[in-house]
Design a protein around this motif. Structure first.
Motif, PDB file in Angstrom:
ATOM      1  N   THR A  68       0.556  -0.991   0.074  1.00 11.31           N
ATOM      2  CA  THR A  68      -0.110  -0.221   0.354  1.00 11.31           C
ATOM      3  C   THR A  68       0.805   0.694   0.122  1.00 11.31           C
ATOM      4  OG1 THR A  68      -0.228   0.578   2.553  1.00 11.31           O
ATOM      5  CG2 THR A  68      -1.983  -1.736   1.189  1.00 11.31           C
ATOM      6  N   LEU A  69      -0.138   2.210   0.000  1.00 11.63           N
ATOM      7  CA  LEU A  69       0.740   3.796   0.135  1.00 11.63           C
ATOM      8  C   LEU A  69       0.086   4.682   0.830  1.00 11.63           C
ATOM      9  CD1 LEU A  69       1.087   5.109  -3.850  1.00 11.63           C
ATOM     10  CD2 LEU A  69       2.502   3.823  -2.431  1.00 11.63           C
ATOM     11  N   ARG A  70       0.665   5.313   1.660  1.00  6.86           N
ATOM     12  CA  ARG A  70       0.503   6.239   2.427  1.00  6.86           C
ATOM     13  C   ARG A  70       0.809   7.571   2.073  1.00  6.86           C
ATOM     14  NH1 ARG A  70      -2.011   7.275   7.403  1.00  6.86           N
ATOM     15  NH2 ARG A  70      -2.250   4.625   7.338  1.00  6.86           N
ATOM     16  N   TRP A  71      -0.836   8.504   2.038  1.00  8.60           N
ATOM     17  CA  TRP A  71      -0.718  10.059   1.256  1.00  8.60           C
ATOM     18  C   TRP A  71      -1.199  11.088   2.969  1.00  8.60           C
ATOM     19  CZ3 TRP A  71      -4.709  13.434   3.150  1.00  8.60           C
ATOM     20  CH2 TRP A  71      -5.862  12.899   3.275  1.00  8.60           C
ATOM     21  N   ARG A  72      -0.575  11.849   3.172  1.00  4.19           N
ATOM     22  CA  ARG A  72       0.060  12.672   4.235  1.00  4.19           C
ATOM     23  C   ARG A  72      -0.381  14.233   3.524  1.00  4.19           C
ATOM     24  NH1 ARG A  72       3.518   8.776   5.692  1.00  4.19           N
ATOM     25  NH2 ARG A  72       3.427   8.026   7.863  1.00  4.19           N
TER      26      ARG A  72
ATOM     27  N   MET B 227      -4.733   1.974  -1.533  1.00  6.32           N
ATOM     28  CA  MET B 227      -5.057   0.675  -1.913  1.00  6.32           C
ATOM     29  C   MET B 227      -5.161   0.377  -3.472  1.00  6.32           C
ATOM     30  SD  MET B 227      -4.818  -2.620  -1.470  1.00  6.32           S
ATOM     31  CE  MET B 227      -4.895  -2.789   0.748  1.00  6.32           C
ATOM     32  N   ARG B 228      -4.269  -0.579  -4.731  1.00  4.83           N
ATOM     33  CA  ARG B 228      -4.307   0.044  -6.148  1.00  4.83           C
ATOM     34  C   ARG B 228      -5.919  -0.654  -5.834  1.00  4.83           C
ATOM     35  NH1 ARG B 228       0.189  -0.656  -9.744  1.00  4.83           N
ATOM     36  NH2 ARG B 228      -0.580   0.316 -11.449  1.00  4.83           N
ATOM     37  N   GLU B 229      -6.681  -0.487  -7.142  1.00  7.96           N
ATOM     38  CA  GLU B 229      -7.945  -0.711  -7.554  1.00  7.96           C
ATOM     39  C   GLU B 229      -6.853  -1.381  -8.723  1.00  7.96           C
ATOM     40  OE1 GLU B 229     -10.384  -1.347  -5.730  1.00  7.96           O
ATOM     41  OE2 GLU B 229      -9.642   0.768  -4.551  1.00  7.96           O
TER      42      GLU B 229
ATOM     43  N   TRP C 279      -5.552   4.222  -7.585  1.00  7.35           N
ATOM     44  CA  TRP C 279      -5.972   3.852  -5.281  1.00  7.35           C
ATOM     45  C   TRP C 279      -6.985   5.052  -5.053  1.00  7.35           C
ATOM     46  CZ3 TRP C 279      -0.774   1.421  -4.002  1.00  7.35           C
ATOM     47  CH2 TRP C 279       0.296   1.518  -5.148  1.00  7.35           C
ATOM     48  N   THR C 280      -7.364   3.951  -4.092  1.00  9.58           N
ATOM     49  CA  THR C 280      -8.761   4.385  -3.147  1.00  9.58           C
ATOM     50  C   THR C 280      -8.220   4.556  -1.659  1.00  9.58           C
ATOM     51  OG1 THR C 280      -9.946   2.604  -3.148  1.00  9.58           O
ATOM     52  CG2 THR C 280     -10.524   3.861  -4.558  1.00  9.58           C
ATOM     53  N   SER C 281      -8.285   6.095  -1.288  1.00 12.09           N
ATOM     54  CA  SER C 281      -7.692   5.630   0.581  1.00 12.09           C
ATOM     55  C   SER C 281      -8.855   5.431   1.723  1.00 12.09           C
ATOM     56  CB  SER C 281      -7.419   7.660   0.653  1.00 12.09           C
ATOM     57  OG  SER C 281      -7.332   8.056   1.741  1.00 12.09           O
TER      58      SER C 281
ATOM     59  N   LEU D 286      -6.396   8.550  -5.702  1.00 10.94           N
ATOM     60  CA  LEU D 286      -5.368   8.789  -6.134  1.00 10.94           C
ATOM     61  C   LEU D 286      -4.716   8.629  -7.944  1.00 10.94           C
ATOM     62  CD1 LEU D 286      -1.707   9.917  -6.121  1.00 10.94           C
ATOM     63  CD2 LEU D 286      -1.394   8.059  -5.145  1.00 10.94           C
ATOM     64  N   THR D 287      -4.722   9.203  -8.223  1.00 10.74           N
ATOM     65  CA  THR D 287      -4.924   8.899  -9.994  1.00 10.74           C
ATOM     66  C   THR D 287      -2.772   9.058 -10.484  1.00 10.74           C
ATOM     67  OG1 THR D 287      -6.881   8.857 -10.329  1.00 10.74           O
ATOM     68  CG2 THR D 287      -5.269   8.687 -12.354  1.00 10.74           C
ATOM     69  N   VAL D 288      -2.039   8.038 -10.787  1.00 17.41           N
ATOM     70  CA  VAL D 288      -0.326   8.384 -10.657  1.00 17.41           C
ATOM     71  C   VAL D 288      -0.428   8.172 -12.610  1.00 17.41           C
ATOM     72  CG1 VAL D 288       2.076   7.248 -10.706  1.00 17.41           C
ATOM     73  CG2 VAL D 288       0.045   7.448  -8.835  1.00 17.41           C
ATOM     74  N   GLU D 289      -0.390   9.941 -13.141  1.00 17.97           N
ATOM     75  CA  GLU D 289      -0.061   9.828 -14.741  1.00 17.97           C
ATOM     76  C   GLU D 289       0.783   9.386 -14.616  1.00 17.97           C
ATOM     77  OE1 GLU D 289      -2.329  13.379 -14.942  1.00 17.97           O
ATOM     78  OE2 GLU D 289      -3.692  13.087 -14.429  1.00 17.97           O
TER      79      GLU D 289
END
Length: 434
Positions: A57-61, A71-73, A78-80, A93-96
């Motif tokens: 997973t990732l974590r945003w701050r 969590m990657r869909e 990624w949904t939080s 989050l969308t990584v373009e």
């Protein structure tokens, strides 16, 4: 050569500082792909940090303390979920373009900042340690914060988000894996003098790597780092010390205060608090013997009070582990787990003679390291003219995490307090006057 200009009297009895050590409610595991990790400047002028979380997973701050797990869909987005809970919070989050550092958080585009990172290996006290200096973009002189570990055994270089969060606010940061963790050599220890000496070497390395960009330099220490950072600053002065959720009492006193706070939160009176103090006495005797004696005393306390309504609510710091762990396992496992911790270490001789400007930050609901006696002691230091500033975030637990309570009474960490990061930033950047 490093010299001690004062004497530290410590008892090298082992101590489990387990429940009070976590820098995160959940322990991080291997870092997410490096192209995701970074500090992002968003199109609306805000900043967003993205770092590794557990199990892919990732974590945003956000600088205001908001945070969530990502969590990657199946579609690659990624949904939080809120904080460290499993509750959806609606963020996405969308990584373009990962390689180019282009993202979209909700509907706002952002680009990864070009922070300068310099990886290094340097000599600590007899061991080689791994570190990383992170600098803001540009050539200007900047203050530098050296991050001093708590008692966790994970890699600070891989997992400390503060190195990017502070750097995005114009502060250089040096993170290092303490001995026996991450990619640093040596045997893990919780001996404060050894760790303070390593911190001093880390400070020297940070200054060397920063070169002409190095301005004011000091320490930020969390939890156990609150004992280590002031000690390092007393041995060799720096420009500032920040202690987050650390203490000015001994580890043995910490456990007792935590048990009394358990009883206070549950609404029990002074008589129950006195009884609970007998639990603290019994577990302290075991600690002081290095887990060789005192188990009969603890058994007697269990027999005496085990059926009373307050007894299951005793948590403390290390006492809960001794109450729930069979004697044979405690004798076998605990000494190695907590090797080197000075149970009766008194930080006051250091603090009473420390002229370095200090900022102490506390959680008012800290169950593991209650701040109340520490605040009283620091107030006396302030009255005596020592450069000490304190602030309590009233709804924060250990690690500076605010929380909600679930149906079973368990705390679910949701965020860090608003103003926590900014207070550290302002203190680091300000003049030497507290």
């Amino acid at each position: 050569m490093l010299r001690l200009s004062f004497t530290i009297a410590v008892t090298l009895a082992a101590l489990p500082h387990i429940s009070a050590i976590a820098a995160e409610p959940a322990t991080p595991v291997p870092q997410a792909p490096s192209c995701h990790t970074g500090s992002y400047r968003m199109a609306d002028g805000s900043t967003l940090d993205i770092g590794p979380g557990p199990s892919g997973t990732l974590r945003w701050r956000r600088p205001d303390g908001q945070t969530g797990a990502l969590m990657r869909e199946d579609d690659g987005a990624w949904t939080s979920t809120l904080g460290w809970t499993n509750l959806p919070d609606g963020h996405r989050l969308t990584v373009e373009n990962c390689a180019q550092g282009e993202i979209r958080f909700d509907e706002t585009p952002g680009r990864r900042q070009s922070l300068e990172q310099i990886d290094t290996h340097f000599q600590g006290s007899g061991v080689t340690l791994r570190g990383r200096l992170t600098l803001p973009p540009g050539e200007a002189r900047v203050p530098i914060a050296v991050l001093v570990h708590g008692a966790e055994r994970t890699s600070a270089v891989d997992n400390y988000s503060l190195q990017r969060e502070l750097a995005s606010q114009g502060i250089g940061v040096f993170a290092y894996d303490k001995r026996g963790t991450g990619r640093s050599e040596g045997r893990y220890t919780q001996n404060y003098l050894t760790l303070a000496t390593d911190a001093i070497h880390a400070m020297h390395e940070a200054r060397r790597l920063a070169g002409e960009r190095a301005g004011r330099i000091g320490y930020q220490g969390g939890s156990q780092g609150g004992w280590v950072a002031p000690l390092a600053a007393r041995i060799e002065p720096v420009d500032f010390v920040i202690v987050s959720f650390g203490l000015a009492v001994s580890p043995i006193e910490e456990d007792r205060e935590a048990i009394i706070f358990d009883m206070t939160r549950a609404g029990f009176d002074a008589d129950v608090q006195r009884k609970a103090g007998e639990v603290a006495d019994a577990t302290a005797a075991i600690i002081e013997s290095n887990f060789t004696e005192g188990f009969d005393k603890l058994d007697a306390v269990k027999m005496k009070y085990g059926k009373e309504p307050w007894f299951p609510l005793v948590r403390g710091n290390f006492s809960s582990y001794l109450l729930s762990t069979p004697e044979e396992a405690a004798r076998r496992d605990f000494p190695a787990l907590v090797e080197g911790v000075p149970a009766h270490y008194d930080p006051m001789p250091v603090l009473s003679n420390l002229d370095v400007p200090q900022l102490w930050l506390f959680g008012g609901q800290d169950r593991d390291a209650p701040p109340f006696e520490t605040l009283r002691r620091l107030e006396k230091l302030k009255q005596a003219g020592r450069p000490v500033a304190t602030f309590v975030f009233p709804n924060a637990d250990h690690g500076m995490y605010e929380f909600e309570t679930d149906a079973h009474g368990e705390r679910m960490s949701t965020r860090q307090p608003q103003g926590y990061l900014q207070m550290m930033v302002d203190f680091i950047k300000q003049s030497d006057d507290v």
